[in-house]
Design an enzyme around this catalytic site. Structure first.
Site, PDB file in Angstrom:
ATOM      1  N   ASP A 147       0.879  -1.176   0.000  1.00  0.00           N
ATOM      2  CA  ASP A 147       0.000   0.000   0.000  1.00  0.00           C
ATOM      3  C   ASP A 147       0.909   1.215   0.000  1.00  0.00           C
ATOM      4  O   ASP A 147       1.723   1.389   0.917  1.00  0.00           O
ATOM      5  CB  ASP A 147      -0.871   0.020   1.266  1.00  0.00           C
ATOM      6  CG  ASP A 147      -1.913  -1.085   1.266  1.00  0.00           C
ATOM      7  OD1 ASP A 147      -2.058  -1.778   0.244  1.00  0.00           O
ATOM      8  OD2 ASP A 147      -2.581  -1.253   2.305  1.00  0.00           O
ATOM      9  N   ASP A 149     -13.423  -3.728  -0.959  1.00  0.00           N
ATOM     10  CA  ASP A 149     -13.160  -3.376   0.447  1.00  0.00           C
ATOM     11  C   ASP A 149     -14.445  -3.522   1.266  1.00  0.00           C
ATOM     12  O   ASP A 149     -15.101  -2.525   1.581  1.00  0.00           O
ATOM     13  CB  ASP A 149     -12.672  -1.915   0.536  1.00  0.00           C
ATOM     14  CG  ASP A 149     -11.403  -1.668  -0.261  1.00  0.00           C
ATOM     15  OD1 ASP A 149     -10.490  -2.505  -0.200  1.00  0.00           O
ATOM     16  OD2 ASP A 149     -11.332  -0.643  -0.964  1.00  0.00           O
TER      17      ASP A 149
HETATM   18  O1  1PR Z   1     -10.693   3.169  -4.960  1.00  0.00           O
HETATM   19  O2  1PR Z   1      -9.822   2.501  -7.172  1.00  0.00           O
HETATM   20  O3  1PR Z   1      -8.785   4.383  -5.948  1.00  0.00           O
HETATM   21  O4  1PR Z   1      -8.490   2.046  -5.181  1.00  0.00           O
HETATM   22  C1  1PR Z   1      -7.940   2.282  -3.935  1.00  0.00           C
HETATM   23  C2  1PR Z   1      -7.217   1.029  -3.515  1.00  0.00           C
HETATM   24  O5  1PR Z   1      -6.505   1.320  -2.312  1.00  0.00           O
HETATM   25  C3  1PR Z   1      -8.139  -0.120  -3.225  1.00  0.00           C
HETATM   26  O6  1PR Z   1      -7.557  -1.309  -3.715  1.00  0.00           O
HETATM   27  C4  1PR Z   1      -8.197  -0.172  -1.687  1.00  0.00           C
HETATM   28  O7  1PR Z   1      -8.296  -1.516  -1.228  1.00  0.00           O
HETATM   29  C5  1PR Z   1      -6.843   0.397  -1.308  1.00  0.00           C
HETATM   30  N1  1PR Z   1      -6.877   1.145  -0.034  1.00  0.00           N
HETATM   31  C6  1PR Z   1      -7.454   2.341   0.164  1.00  0.00           C
HETATM   32  N2  1PR Z   1      -7.229   2.740   1.447  1.00  0.00           N
HETATM   33  C7  1PR Z   1      -6.517   1.776   2.039  1.00  0.00           C
HETATM   34  C8  1PR Z   1      -6.018   1.790   3.417  1.00  0.00           C
HETATM   35  O8  1PR Z   1      -5.414   0.837   3.895  1.00  0.00           O
HETATM   36  N3  1PR Z   1      -6.265   2.870   4.136  1.00  0.00           N
HETATM   37  N4  1PR Z   1      -5.627  -0.355   1.349  1.00  0.00           N
HETATM   38  C9  1PR Z   1      -6.298   0.773   1.116  1.00  0.00           C
HETATM   39  C10 1PR Z   1      -6.226  -1.506   1.303  1.00  0.00           C
HETATM   40  C11 1PR Z   1      -5.742  -3.643   1.808  1.00  0.00           C
HETATM   41  C12 1PR Z   1      -4.779  -4.536   1.277  1.00  0.00           C
HETATM   42  C13 1PR Z   1      -3.815  -4.985   2.331  1.00  0.00           C
HETATM   43  C14 1PR Z   1      -4.383  -6.289   2.809  1.00  0.00           C
HETATM   44  C15 1PR Z   1      -3.387  -7.174   3.449  1.00  0.00           C
HETATM   45  N5  1PR Z   1      -5.260  -2.339   1.657  1.00  0.00           N
HETATM   46  O9  1PR Z   1      -4.120  -3.921   0.232  1.00  0.00           O
HETATM   47  O10 1PR Z   1      -2.618  -5.063   1.696  1.00  0.00           O
HETATM   48  O11 1PR Z   1      -5.459  -6.026   3.703  1.00  0.00           O
HETATM   49  O12 1PR Z   1      -2.921  -6.641   4.631  1.00  0.00           O
HETATM   50  P1  1PR Z   1      -2.416  -7.579   5.821  1.00  0.00           P
HETATM   51  O13 1PR Z   1      -1.794  -8.779   5.200  1.00  0.00           O
HETATM   52  O14 1PR Z   1      -1.390  -6.752   6.544  1.00  0.00           O
HETATM   53  O15 1PR Z   1      -3.609  -7.883   6.655  1.00  0.00           O
HETATM   54  P2  1PR Z   1      -9.518   3.089  -5.844  1.00  0.00           P
END
Ligand code: 1PR
Length: 538
Positions: A231, A396
């Site tokens: 991320d 999400d």
């Molecule tokens: O809406 O098309 O612009 O896409 C935004 C992207 O950014 C989406 O894929 C959304 O999941 C991601 N995102 C937005 N905010 C966050 C955040 O964390 N604040 N990350 C975010 C989502 C989830 C996974 C993470 C897994 C594994 N991250 O990417 O890597 O949950 O984590 P873990 O193994 O530590 O539990 P758009």
């Protein structure tokens, strides 16, 4: 002189990067006249047969390509570069070059997810043992020597997906082509390319002797994929860093544990350096998500493009880029379509784009139209140009608790826990900041109908907790769609991956925190999977 042919779709940057890495000089075919200068030719492609043929026809390159191949000069085709050699494709009304007398057909999705995405084994006739190569396609040349005996003579390797055998490589005379992507198949793929490039004239004039399995084996060779996800966002100093949230909150929370950094964006490293570490450790794919793209995403000055370019120059496994894949307007007022944004990432070296918020809105619009496709969504336009396998949808969802006697609109999707609790999964946008009136099943089915190639299934509740993947969520989505599903969020130890694969049947599993903090290595995950009898790439 080695020439590359770019039909304008798919990621050709990867091939160019791997050739540079291997020390080969090349030029691009620009005009029909360039074919006469070429002493060898590589035609890479991803995805869509129809756009490849149309593009080549429009640029007047189709007939010169046919003439080049007939001239006996060395030709190496990759994916679409293999498929155009055939007569026709189920994917398109346009005809192929007709050099191999057999159609390209769609995989059956009765016994498996389609597209076929991942590392599968192929035993090339001149190799000592099978190797794993990266495939990403929905259509293939099915191996059927009874029906197409002439085509079977071309078969240089077969691969099994589900119960179907198909030609994963063809070779005859000056022509060599692979359905898989050597430029995305790590060391094995680079070695194959290099071997051909160093002796393209050593064409195999003698017909190849098919050495193929007469019938499919009980189990195919497709491996389960392990994906490392980064991320990415700017920290408070404006540097792009890999961060990691707990339930999507990426700021340090515990003032006692980190007095100086409380409230700051967690910084777990530089994206390209981390990606290189995961490539070396054996990650099957890498995923970079721009997690603050909803705020601003000018395409003309998008720092993620530079990250993708740098990563793709040195990492030869598939790269997915997400965040901000949507229609947008640059600060100077220039409108940018989602397709343009995606194209910029493909040109920079991405193999797939991942769509988050925009996929939710697209499904809401689809449902409002009564399920009628209109071809305008980001998923549809990108899948049309690059093939559906290039389009991932990142979901999400968040659990919404309901009473045990809940009888509302999502009653069919309610999961009932062992402790008496009940919940359904609601979709969110903007990184979980806004909940939408859409369930995860509605979204998954909707994006499948719109033409997405894969689902990356996060869980806001499990993200960063280390409690393990949410099996209820994975099972619910897996049984709702025919496209591959990637489990994400919550991995805390290697055994969690075993459970995800054995309990839910997902095709791949992704983790972030445990890899970033070096609590568990990718090699360790694969060892544990192998010990549990799960097929993984070495
Ligand atoms: O809406 O098309 O612009 O896409 C935004 C992207 O950014 C989406 O894929 C959304 O999941 C991601 N995102 C937005 N905010 C966050 C955040 O964390 N604040 N990350 C975010 C989502 C989830 C996974 C993470 C897994 C594994 N991250 O990417 O890597 O949950 O984590 P873990 O193994 O530590 O539990 P758009």
């Amino acid at each position: 002189m080695l020439f590359l042919l770019d039909y304008g779709g798919g990621n050709v940057a990867s091939l160019a990067n791997s050739l540079r890495q291997l020390g080969h000089e090349f030029r691009w075919i620009d005009t029909p006249a360039d074919f006469s200068e070429a002493t060898s030719l590589v035609f890479p492609g991803v995805g869509a047969f129809e756009s490849a043929i149309q593009h080549l026809t429009r640029r007047g390159l189709l007939e010169p390509l046919r003439d080049y191949i007939r001239s006996g000069k060395p030709y190496f085709g990759i994916c679409i570069g293999l498929q155009v050699l055939f007569q026709s494709s189920d994917e398109s009304p346009s005809l192929g070059l007709g050099i191999i007398p057999c159609p390209i057909e769609r995989f059956s999705d009765e016994d498996k997810a389609v597209p076929h995405i991942g590392w599968n084994s192929a035993e090339l006739l001149d190799a000592n043992e099978p190797a794993f190569y990266y495939f990403v396609h929905s259509y293939c040349a099915k191996y059927n020597p009874e029906k197409y005996p002439e085509a079977a003579e071309w078969v240089h390797a077969t691969t099994q997906y589900g119960q179907e055998l198909f030609a994963s490589a063809v070779r005859k005379g000056n022509v060599f082509a692979t359905q898989f992507h050597p430029e995305k198949s790590g060391d094995a793929g680079l070695a194959l390319l290099d071997k051909w490039l160093r002796e393209p004239d050593a064409v195999h004039a003698s017909p190849t002797v098919p050495r193929v399995a007469p019938a499919p084996k009980a189990k195919d060779g497709l491996t389960k994929r392990i994906i490392a996800c980064m991320d990415v966002r700017a920290n408070d100093a404006g540097d792009l860093v890999v961060t990691k949230g707990d339930q999507y909150d990426v700021r340090e929370k515990d003032p006692a544990a980190a007095v100086t950094t409380a409230g700051a964006v967690r910084n777990l490293g530089k994206p390209v350096a981390l990606a290189a570490r995961y490539y070396a450790a054996g990650a099957d794919e890498l995923c970079l998500l721009n997690i603050t793209s909803f705020r601003h995403s000018p395409l003309h000055d998008q720092p993620m493009l530079a990250v993708v370019r740098a990563a793709a120059e040195r990492l030869f496994v598939p790269l997915t880029i997400g965040g901000g894949i949507k229609d947008t307007v640059d600060p100077d007022g220039t409108p940018r379509s989602a397709l343009e944004v995606a194209s910029a990432y493909f040109r920079a070296g991405a193999d797939k784009v991942s769509i988050g918020s925009e996929a939710v809105y697209a499904v809401e619009r689809l449902r409002a139209r009564g399920g009628v496709l209109d071809g305008t969504s980001a998923i549809e336009t990108i899948a049309h140009a690059y093939g559906r396998q290039a389009v991932v949808v990142s979901i999400d969802p968040r659990r919404v608790q309901v009473d045990a006697d809940y009888a509302g609109p999502y009653v069919d999707e309610v999961v009932r826990g062992a402790d008496g609790g009940a919940w359904w999964y609601q979709c969110t946008v903007s990184g979980g900041r806004e909940s939408r009136p859409l369930s995860v099943v509605q979204l998954a089915k909707g994006v499948d109908a719109l033409g997405a190639g894969e689902i990356l299934l996060n869980s806001i509740d499990r993200d960063g907790t280390g409690l393990g993947f949410d099996f209820d969520l994975l099972t619910l989505v897996k049984r709702s769609v025919r496209i591959p599903v990637v489990a994400s969020s919550g991995a805390g130890k290697a055994a969690h991956f075993v459970d995800a694969f054995t309990q839910t049947g997902v095709e791949a599993a992704l983790a972030a925190g445990i890899f970033h903090r070096e609590e568990v290595g990718i090699g360790e995950v694969k060892d544990v999977l192998r010990a549990a009898g799960i097929n993984v790439r070495r």
